[in-house]
Design a protein around this motif. Structure first.
Motif, PDB file in Angstrom:
ATOM      1  N   VAL A   4       0.842  -1.204   0.000  1.00 56.20           N
ATOM      2  CA  VAL A   4       0.000   0.000   0.000  1.00 56.20           C
ATOM      3  C   VAL A   4       0.875   1.252   0.000  1.00 56.20           C
ATOM      4  O   VAL A   4       0.631   2.208  -0.751  1.00 56.20           O
ATOM      5  N   LEU A   5       1.913   1.243   0.831  1.00 59.02           N
ATOM      6  CA  LEU A   5       2.806   2.402   0.920  1.00 59.02           C
ATOM      7  C   LEU A   5       3.557   2.626  -0.394  1.00 59.02           C
ATOM      8  O   LEU A   5       3.744   3.770  -0.827  1.00 59.02           O
ATOM      9  N   ILE A   6       3.976   1.535  -1.021  1.00 58.96           N
ATOM     10  CA  ILE A   6       4.676   1.654  -2.305  1.00 58.96           C
ATOM     11  C   ILE A   6       3.741   2.221  -3.366  1.00 58.96           C
ATOM     12  O   ILE A   6       4.128   3.070  -4.176  1.00 58.96           O
ATOM     13  N   GLU A   7       2.485   1.769  -3.343  1.00 55.45           N
ATOM     14  CA  GLU A   7       1.498   2.291  -4.296  1.00 55.45           C
ATOM     15  C   GLU A   7       1.251   3.777  -4.050  1.00 55.45           C
ATOM     16  O   GLU A   7       1.113   4.562  -4.999  1.00 55.45           O
ATOM     17  N   MET A   8       1.205   4.167  -2.776  1.00 57.01           N
ATOM     18  CA  MET A   8       1.066   5.593  -2.442  1.00 57.01           C
ATOM     19  C   MET A   8       2.223   6.385  -3.036  1.00 57.01           C
ATOM     20  O   MET A   8       2.036   7.465  -3.604  1.00 57.01           O
ATOM     21  N   LYS A   9       3.413   5.824  -2.913  1.00 56.98           N
ATOM     22  CA  LYS A   9       4.604   6.496  -3.437  1.00 56.98           C
ATOM     23  C   LYS A   9       4.534   6.599  -4.954  1.00 56.98           C
ATOM     24  O   LYS A   9       4.875   7.631  -5.542  1.00 56.98           O
ATOM     25  N   ASN A  10       4.072   5.527  -5.590  1.00 53.74           N
ATOM     26  CA  ASN A  10       3.948   5.526  -7.049  1.00 53.74           C
ATOM     27  C   ASN A  10       2.916   6.545  -7.530  1.00 53.74           C
ATOM     28  O   ASN A  10       3.004   7.053  -8.650  1.00 53.74           O
ATOM     29  N   GLN A  11       1.936   6.820  -6.664  1.00 54.35           N
ATOM     30  CA  GLN A  11       0.897   7.801  -6.994  1.00 54.35           C
ATOM     31  C   GLN A  11       1.308   9.213  -6.576  1.00 54.35           C
ATOM     32  O   GLN A  11       0.495  10.135  -6.605  1.00 54.35           O
ATOM     33  N   ASP A  12       2.570   9.360  -6.191  1.00 56.51           N
ATOM     34  CA  ASP A  12       3.121  10.663  -5.774  1.00 56.51           C
ATOM     35  C   ASP A  12       2.424  11.249  -4.555  1.00 56.51           C
ATOM     36  O   ASP A  12       2.306  12.475  -4.414  1.00 56.51           O
ATOM     37  N   VAL A  13       1.943  10.362  -3.678  1.00 52.92           N
ATOM     38  CA  VAL A  13       1.378  10.831  -2.413  1.00 52.92           C
ATOM     39  C   VAL A  13       2.543  11.218  -1.501  1.00 52.92           C
ATOM     40  O   VAL A  13       3.468  10.429  -1.298  1.00 52.92           O
ATOM     41  N   LYS A  14       2.506  12.428  -0.976  1.00 51.84           N
ATOM     42  CA  LYS A  14       3.610  12.905  -0.143  1.00 51.84           C
ATOM     43  C   LYS A  14       3.641  12.163   1.182  1.00 51.84           C
ATOM     44  O   LYS A  14       2.636  12.055   1.873  1.00 51.84           O
ATOM     45  N   THR A  22       4.623  11.785   5.038  1.00 49.91           N
ATOM     46  CA  THR A  22       4.943  12.594   6.215  1.00 49.91           C
ATOM     47  C   THR A  22       6.074  11.899   6.974  1.00 49.91           C
ATOM     48  O   THR A  22       6.477  10.781   6.634  1.00 49.91           O
ATOM     49  N   LYS A  23       6.567  12.540   8.020  1.00 51.80           N
ATOM     50  CA  LYS A  23       7.608  11.912   8.844  1.00 51.80           C
ATOM     51  C   LYS A  23       7.108  10.598   9.429  1.00 51.80           C
ATOM     52  O   LYS A  23       7.844   9.609   9.486  1.00 51.80           O
ATOM     53  N   ASP A  24       5.842  10.585   9.849  1.00 48.14           N
ATOM     54  CA  ASP A  24       5.274   9.369  10.440  1.00 48.14           C
ATOM     55  C   ASP A  24       5.118   8.259   9.402  1.00 48.14           C
ATOM     56  O   ASP A  24       5.245   7.075   9.723  1.00 48.14           O
ATOM     57  N   THR A  25       4.838   8.646   8.155  1.00 47.09           N
ATOM     58  CA  THR A  25       4.705   7.643   7.094  1.00 47.09           C
ATOM     59  C   THR A  25       6.040   6.952   6.855  1.00 47.09           C
ATOM     60  O   THR A  25       6.100   5.735   6.652  1.00 47.09           O
ATOM     61  N   TYR A  26       7.117   7.727   6.894  1.00 44.21           N
ATOM     62  CA  TYR A  26       8.450   7.135   6.732  1.00 44.21           C
ATOM     63  C   TYR A  26       8.776   6.203   7.899  1.00 44.21           C
ATOM     64  O   TYR A  26       9.369   5.133   7.708  1.00 44.21           O
ATOM     65  N   VAL A  27       8.393   6.603   9.097  1.00 38.86           N
ATOM     66  CA  VAL A  27       8.610   5.730  10.261  1.00 38.86           C
ATOM     67  C   VAL A  27       7.892   4.403  10.041  1.00 38.86           C
ATOM     68  O   VAL A  27       8.467   3.323  10.243  1.00 38.86           O
ATOM     69  N   LEU A  28       6.641   4.484   9.610  1.00 38.26           N
ATOM     70  CA  LEU A  28       5.851   3.276   9.365  1.00 38.26           C
ATOM     71  C   LEU A  28       6.486   2.414   8.277  1.00 38.26           C
ATOM     72  O   LEU A  28       6.629   1.194   8.436  1.00 38.26           O
ATOM     73  N   ALA A  29       6.889   3.048   7.188  1.00 41.81           N
ATOM     74  CA  ALA A  29       7.482   2.309   6.071  1.00 41.81           C
ATOM     75  C   ALA A  29       8.776   1.611   6.489  1.00 41.81           C
ATOM     76  O   ALA A  29       8.984   0.423   6.200  1.00 41.81           O
ATOM     77  N   PHE A  30       9.641   2.333   7.190  1.00 40.16           N
ATOM     78  CA  PHE A  30      10.921   1.758   7.606  1.00 40.16           C
ATOM     79  C   PHE A  30      10.717   0.672   8.662  1.00 40.16           C
ATOM     80  O   PHE A  30      11.448  -0.322   8.694  1.00 40.16           O
ATOM     81  N   ALA A  31       9.715   0.873   9.524  1.00 40.89           N
ATOM     82  CA  ALA A  31       9.422  -0.129  10.557  1.00 40.89           C
ATOM     83  C   ALA A  31       8.945  -1.430   9.917  1.00 40.89           C
ATOM     84  O   ALA A  31       9.338  -2.528  10.333  1.00 40.89           O
ATOM     85  N   ILE A  32       8.105  -1.308   8.895  1.00 42.53           N
ATOM     86  CA  ILE A  32       7.619  -2.502   8.194  1.00 42.53           C
ATOM     87  C   ILE A  32       8.781  -3.217   7.504  1.00 42.53           C
ATOM     88  O   ILE A  32       8.906  -4.447   7.576  1.00 42.53           O
ATOM     89  N   CYS A  33       9.642  -2.441   6.855  1.00 45.90           N
ATOM     90  CA  CYS A  33      10.813  -3.035   6.191  1.00 45.90           C
ATOM     91  C   CYS A  33      11.695  -3.753   7.211  1.00 45.90           C
ATOM     92  O   CYS A  33      12.202  -4.854   6.960  1.00 45.90           O
ATOM     93  N   TYR A  34      11.863  -3.122   8.370  1.00 45.71           N
ATOM     94  CA  TYR A  34      12.668  -3.718   9.447  1.00 45.71           C
ATOM     95  C   TYR A  34      12.055  -5.035   9.918  1.00 45.71           C
ATOM     96  O   TYR A  34      12.762  -6.032  10.124  1.00 45.71           O
ATOM     97  N   LYS A  35      10.738  -5.042  10.078  1.00 43.98           N
ATOM     98  CA  LYS A  35      10.063  -6.252  10.549  1.00 43.98           C
ATOM     99  C   LYS A  35      10.141  -7.378   9.518  1.00 43.98           C
ATOM    100  O   LYS A  35      10.292  -8.549   9.876  1.00 43.98           O
ATOM    101  N   LEU A  36      10.040  -7.033   8.246  1.00 46.82           N
ATOM    102  CA  LEU A  36      10.137  -8.056   7.196  1.00 46.82           C
ATOM    103  C   LEU A  36      11.562  -8.606   7.111  1.00 46.82           C
ATOM    104  O   LEU A  36      11.767  -9.784   6.815  1.00 46.82           O
ATOM    105  N   ASN A  37      12.550  -7.730   7.346  1.00 43.84           N
ATOM    106  CA  ASN A  37      13.956  -8.140   7.455  1.00 43.84           C
ATOM    107  C   ASN A  37      14.399  -9.080   6.330  1.00 43.84           C
ATOM    108  O   ASN A  37      14.827 -10.214   6.565  1.00 43.84           O
ATOM    109  N   SER A  38      14.290  -8.591   5.116  1.00 50.95           N
ATOM    110  CA  SER A  38      14.704  -9.377   3.954  1.00 50.95           C
ATOM    111  C   SER A  38      15.553  -8.496   3.043  1.00 50.95           C
ATOM    112  O   SER A  38      15.514  -7.266   3.151  1.00 50.95           O
ATOM    113  N   PRO A  39      16.323  -9.101   2.145  1.00 51.40           N
ATOM    114  CA  PRO A  39      17.096  -8.292   1.194  1.00 51.40           C
ATOM    115  C   PRO A  39      16.205  -7.336   0.405  1.00 51.40           C
ATOM    116  O   PRO A  39      16.593  -6.202   0.126  1.00 51.40           O
ATOM    117  N   GLU A  40      14.999  -7.806   0.069  1.00 56.31           N
ATOM    118  CA  GLU A  40      14.077  -6.963  -0.701  1.00 56.31           C
ATOM    119  C   GLU A  40      13.596  -5.771   0.129  1.00 56.31           C
ATOM    120  O   GLU A  40      13.564  -4.634  -0.359  1.00 56.31           O
TER     121      GLU A  40
END
Length: 216
Positions: free
Chosen positions: A15-25, A27-45
Motif C-alpha cells: 500500500v505504501l509503495i502504491e502511495m509512493k507511485n501515486q506521488d502521495v507525499k 509525512t515523517k510518520d509515514t516514513y517511520v511506518l514504512a521503515f518499521a515494516i521493512c525492518y520487521k520483514l527483514n529481507s534483502p528486498e
C-alpha cells in the motif's frame, strides 16, 4: 503467527509503495511506518525498498526523524550491511535515545571495535552521576551480545563484567529487547491535552463548556 504477520506487513508495504507511485507525499510518520515494516520483514528486498525510500527522501531535501533512521540502521545491521548502518547512524542529528545507544553498541560489536566499545560502556557507567543528567540505558539482550563477543579476551571480559555490574547498580539496564525498544511508542501527552481541550468546547455553541452551561 509469523506467517500471518508477514502477510500483513507485506500488504501494508505494498500500500505504501502504491502511495509512493501515486506521488502521495509521505509525512515523517509515514516514513517511520514504512521503515518499521521493512525492518520487521527483514529481507534483502525490504532492505532495498527501505534504502530506496530513504535515498529518495534525502534527495528531495526531506528531514527523516531519528526514529525512522533507527529502523533503517537496525535493518541494515540485521542484513549484515554494516557500512550502510554506520553511514545512516552517522547522519542522525541527536543520537541520544535509548534505541540509538543500543544500536551504537551493536555497530561496535559488528565492527569488532571491542576496546572502543568497552570504553563507551565505561564512560556510560562512570560518567556524570547527577540525577539531573539523563543516563544511557542498555538492553540486557544487547549487553549479552557484548559479553558473548568479548568472552575469549580475558582482559576485556573482566572489564566488561565490572562495567556490567555498575550499570545494573545505577539502574541503566532494561529487560526490554532492542526490538521492543525500537517499536515502543510513547504516549503523546500533547495530543491527549489537545483532545481534552477540544472536549471542553461545546459542540453546539462552540463556546467553552463552562460558558455554555452558564448561558443555559
Amino acid at each position: 503467527t509469523w506467517s500471518w504477520l508477514k502477510m500483513s506487513f507485506t500488504g501494508a508495504l505494498e500500500v505504501l509503495i502504491e502511495m509512493k507511485n501515486q506521488d502521495v507525499k509521505f509525512t515523517k510518520d509515514t516514513y517511520v511506518l514504512a521503515f518499521a515494516i521493512c525492518y520487521k520483514l527483514n529481507s534483502p528486498e525490504s532492505f532495498k525498498i527501505c534504502t530506496t525510500l530513504r535515498e529518495e527522501a534525502l534527495l528531495k531535501g526531506e528531514i527523516l526523524s531519528r526514529r525512522a533512521s533507527c529502523f533503517a540502521v537496525a535493518l541494515a545491521l540485521n542484513q549484515n550491511e554494516l557500512a550502510k548502518a554506520v553511514s545512516i547512524f552517522s547522519q542522525i542529528m541527536n543520537p541520544e535515545s535509548i534505541a540509538c545507544t543500543n544500536l551504537n553498541v551493536i555497530i561496535h560489536i559488528q565492527s569488532n571495535a571491542l576496546e572502543n566499545l568497552i570504553e563507551t560502556l565505561t564512560n556510560a557507567a562512570e560518567g556524570n552521576l547527577s540525577k539531573f543528567v539523563k543516563r544511557h540505558m542498555f538492553s540486557e539482550e544487547v549487553l549479552a551480545k557484548v559479553r558473548e563477543k568479548v568472552k575469549d579476551v580475558p582482559a576485556l571480559v573482566a572489564k566488561f563484567d565490572e562495567i556490567y555490574g555498575k550499570l545494573h547498580v545505577s539502574g541503566q539496564v532494561t529487560n526490554y529487547s532492542l526490538d521492543a525498544v525500537l517499536c515502543y511508542t510513547p504516549r503523546d501527552k500533547k495530543s491527549h491535552t489537545l483532545l481534552l481541550n477540544k472536549r471542553m468546547v461545546s459542540r453546539r455553541t462552540f463556546r467553552p463548556l463552562n460558558q455554555s452551561l452558564l448561558a443555559e
